[in-house]
Design a protein around this motif. Structure first.
Motif, short mmCIF file in Angstrom:
data_model
loop_
_atom_site.label_atom_id
_atom_site.label_comp_id
_atom_site.label_asym_id
_atom_site.label_seq_id
_atom_site.Cartn_x
_atom_site.Cartn_y
_atom_site.Cartn_z
N GLU A 192 0.83 -1.20 0.00
CA GLU A 192 0.00 0.00 0.00
C GLU A 192 0.87 1.26 0.00
O GLU A 192 2.01 1.23 0.46
CB GLU A 192 -0.91 0.02 1.23
CG GLU A 192 -1.87 -1.15 1.34
CD GLU A 192 -2.63 -1.11 2.66
OE1 GLU A 192 -3.11 -0.02 3.04
OE2 GLU A 192 -2.70 -2.16 3.32
N LEU A 193 0.29 2.35 -0.49
CA LEU A 193 1.01 3.62 -0.55
C LEU A 193 0.10 4.76 -0.15
O LEU A 193 -1.05 4.85 -0.60
CB LEU A 193 1.53 3.87 -1.97
CG LEU A 193 2.11 5.27 -2.26
CD1 LEU A 193 3.37 5.51 -1.44
CD2 LEU A 193 2.39 5.43 -3.74
N GLU A 194 0.61 5.64 0.71
CA GLU A 194 -0.05 6.91 1.01
C GLU A 194 0.95 8.02 0.69
O GLU A 194 2.00 8.11 1.33
CB GLU A 194 -0.47 6.99 2.48
CG GLU A 194 -1.14 8.31 2.84
CD GLU A 194 -1.53 8.43 4.30
OE1 GLU A 194 -1.75 9.56 4.78
OE2 GLU A 194 -1.59 7.38 4.98
N VAL A 195 0.64 8.83 -0.30
CA VAL A 195 1.52 9.93 -0.70
C VAL A 195 1.14 11.17 0.09
O VAL A 195 -0.03 11.55 0.17
CB VAL A 195 1.40 10.20 -2.21
CG1 VAL A 195 2.24 11.42 -2.60
CG2 VAL A 195 1.85 8.99 -3.01
N VAL A 196 2.16 11.81 0.67
CA VAL A 196 1.96 13.02 1.46
C VAL A 196 2.94 14.07 0.97
O VAL A 196 4.15 13.81 0.91
CB VAL A 196 2.20 12.75 2.97
CG1 VAL A 196 1.90 14.01 3.78
CG2 VAL A 196 1.35 11.58 3.45
N PRO A 197 2.47 15.28 0.61
CA PRO A 197 3.41 16.34 0.22
C PRO A 197 4.49 16.53 1.29
O PRO A 197 4.21 16.41 2.49
CB PRO A 197 2.51 17.57 0.10
CG PRO A 197 1.16 17.02 -0.22
CD PRO A 197 1.07 15.72 0.55
N GLN A 198 5.69 16.83 0.86
CA GLN A 198 6.82 16.80 1.79
C GLN A 198 6.66 17.74 2.98
O GLN A 198 6.93 17.35 4.13
CB GLN A 198 8.11 17.13 1.04
CG GLN A 198 9.36 16.83 1.84
CD GLN A 198 10.60 16.98 0.99
OE1 GLN A 198 10.98 18.08 0.63
NE2 GLN A 198 11.24 15.87 0.67
N GLY A 199 6.23 18.95 2.74
CA GLY A 199 6.03 19.88 3.84
C GLY A 199 4.94 19.41 4.79
O GLY A 199 5.04 19.57 6.01
N THR A 200 3.89 18.84 4.22
CA THR A 200 2.80 18.30 5.04
C THR A 200 3.28 17.10 5.85
O THR A 200 2.91 16.94 7.02
CB THR A 200 1.61 17.90 4.15
OG1 THR A 200 1.18 19.04 3.39
CG2 THR A 200 0.45 17.39 4.98
N LEU A 201 4.12 16.27 5.23
CA LEU A 201 4.67 15.12 5.95
C LEU A 201 5.47 15.59 7.17
O LEU A 201 5.28 15.08 8.28
CB LEU A 201 5.57 14.31 5.02
CG LEU A 201 6.24 13.07 5.64
CD1 LEU A 201 5.21 12.02 6.01
CD2 LEU A 201 7.27 12.48 4.68
N ALA A 202 6.33 16.55 6.98
CA ALA A 202 7.13 17.08 8.09
C ALA A 202 6.25 17.68 9.17
O ALA A 202 6.47 17.46 10.37
CB ALA A 202 8.12 18.12 7.57
N GLU A 203 5.21 18.41 8.77
CA GLU A 203 4.35 19.06 9.76
C GLU A 203 3.47 18.05 10.48
O GLU A 203 3.19 18.20 11.67
CB GLU A 203 3.50 20.14 9.09
CG GLU A 203 2.64 20.95 10.04
CD GLU A 203 3.43 21.73 11.09
OE1 GLU A 203 2.80 22.28 12.02
OE2 GLU A 203 4.67 21.79 11.00
N ARG A 204 3.02 17.00 9.79
CA ARG A 204 2.22 15.96 10.46
C ARG A 204 3.05 15.26 11.54
O ARG A 204 2.55 14.93 12.61
CB ARG A 204 1.70 14.93 9.44
CG ARG A 204 0.60 15.46 8.53
CD ARG A 204 0.14 14.40 7.54
NE ARG A 204 -0.55 13.30 8.22
CZ ARG A 204 -0.95 12.19 7.60
NH1 ARG A 204 -0.73 12.03 6.29
NH2 ARG A 204 -1.58 11.25 8.28
N ILE A 205 4.33 15.02 11.23
CA ILE A 205 5.22 14.40 12.21
C ILE A 205 5.50 15.37 13.36
O ILE A 205 5.43 15.00 14.55
CB ILE A 205 6.53 13.96 11.54
CG1 ILE A 205 6.26 12.87 10.49
CG2 ILE A 205 7.53 13.45 12.58
CD1 ILE A 205 7.44 12.57 9.59
N ARG A 206 5.82 16.61 13.03
CA ARG A 206 6.11 17.61 14.06
C ARG A 206 4.91 17.82 14.97
O ARG A 206 5.04 17.95 16.20
CB ARG A 206 6.51 18.93 13.42
CG ARG A 206 7.07 19.96 14.41
CD ARG A 206 6.97 21.38 13.87
NE ARG A 206 5.59 21.82 13.78
CZ ARG A 206 4.89 22.31 14.81
NH1 ARG A 206 5.44 22.41 16.00
NH2 ARG A 206 3.64 22.71 14.64
#
Length: 237
Positions: free
Chosen positions: A98-112
């Motif tokens: 499976e794959l979930e694509v997340v825009p890079q800035g959004t990925l960083a902010e979701r983790i933060r």
């Protein structure tokens, strides 16, 4: 009482990792990628893993090798296809991962956000695209935003440059990337570091991730450089 977090073997580092775990892998491409920890995870044998990373791996080393061993059920990342990607495209095209694509800035902010105790946030990124499908939408100041949930993990696999035995970490330049916020967003942060120093040698002004976010450390003095391994034809196992 401060705890000595240094371990001497990878089996002790990974003893808590379980089938079905969600694992964050630090790194931006190969910069800061914890190759040795990932290969130890292959030996450990945990399966049905969800991996959160910037990309889906290259060649047949590191994350590429882990995916190739059929130990990963889902990848959450920004870049699922790169010039040297082999294993993920094969499995994805065959419907085996499976794959979930997340825009890079959004990925960083979701983790933060997860590491900061923020359950969700609104962003304009991906509004009006397929990535916004099924997500709550709101208007602020006449502009549309979508709601993105925080992204946490059971474990974070992290590559540091220097650590002391209490877990205070320093990273090497751009190899810092996602590593500090992943340490904050995971229940357990497992660290491989090139050098371990005594606490009295630690300069507080140089500490990027404090030891409160770190559970285990192991020294890897000469870590594999992913691109060299790929060009050299190294395949795991």
């Amino acid at each position: 009482m401060l705890i000595n977090k240094v371990k001497t073997d990878f089996s002790e580092m990974l003893c808590d990792v379980f089938n079905g775990a969600t694992i964050m892998l630090g790194g931006f491409g190969e910069a800061g990628s914890p190759i040795e920890l990932i290969h130890a995870l292959i030996d450990h044998g945990a399966k049905d893993l969800t991996i959160i990373a910037n990309n889906s791996g290259n060649g047949r080393v590191g994350l590429g090798a882990l995916i190739g061993q059929r130990q990963v059920k889902k990848v959450i990342c920004s870049f699922a296809k790169s010039a040297k990607a082999i294993t993920f495209p094969e499995l994805y095209n065959n419907g085996e991962i499976e794959l979930e694509v997340v825009p890079q800035g959004t990925l960083a902010e979701r983790i933060r956000a997860a590491g900061s105790g923020i359950p969700a946030f609104y962003t304009a990124t991906a509004v009006g695209t397929p990535l916004a499908k099924g997500k709550e939408e709101k208007v602020f100041n006449n502009k549309k935003y979508i709601l993105e949930e925080a992204l946490s993990a059971d474990f974070a696999f992290i590559k540091a440059d220097v650590a002391d035995r209490y877990g205070n970490l320093t990273f090497n330049k751009t190899a810092r990337n996602f590593n500090p916020i992943m340490c904050m967003a995971a229940k357990q942060s497992l660290i491989q570091t090139k050098k371990i120093i005594e606490p009295d040698e630690t300069n507080p002004e140089h500490v990027i991730t404090p030891g409160i976010f770190v559970q285990k450390i192991i020294q890897v003095e000469n870590p594999i450089i992913e691109s060299n391994a790929i060009e050299g034809g190294i395949i795991y196992p």
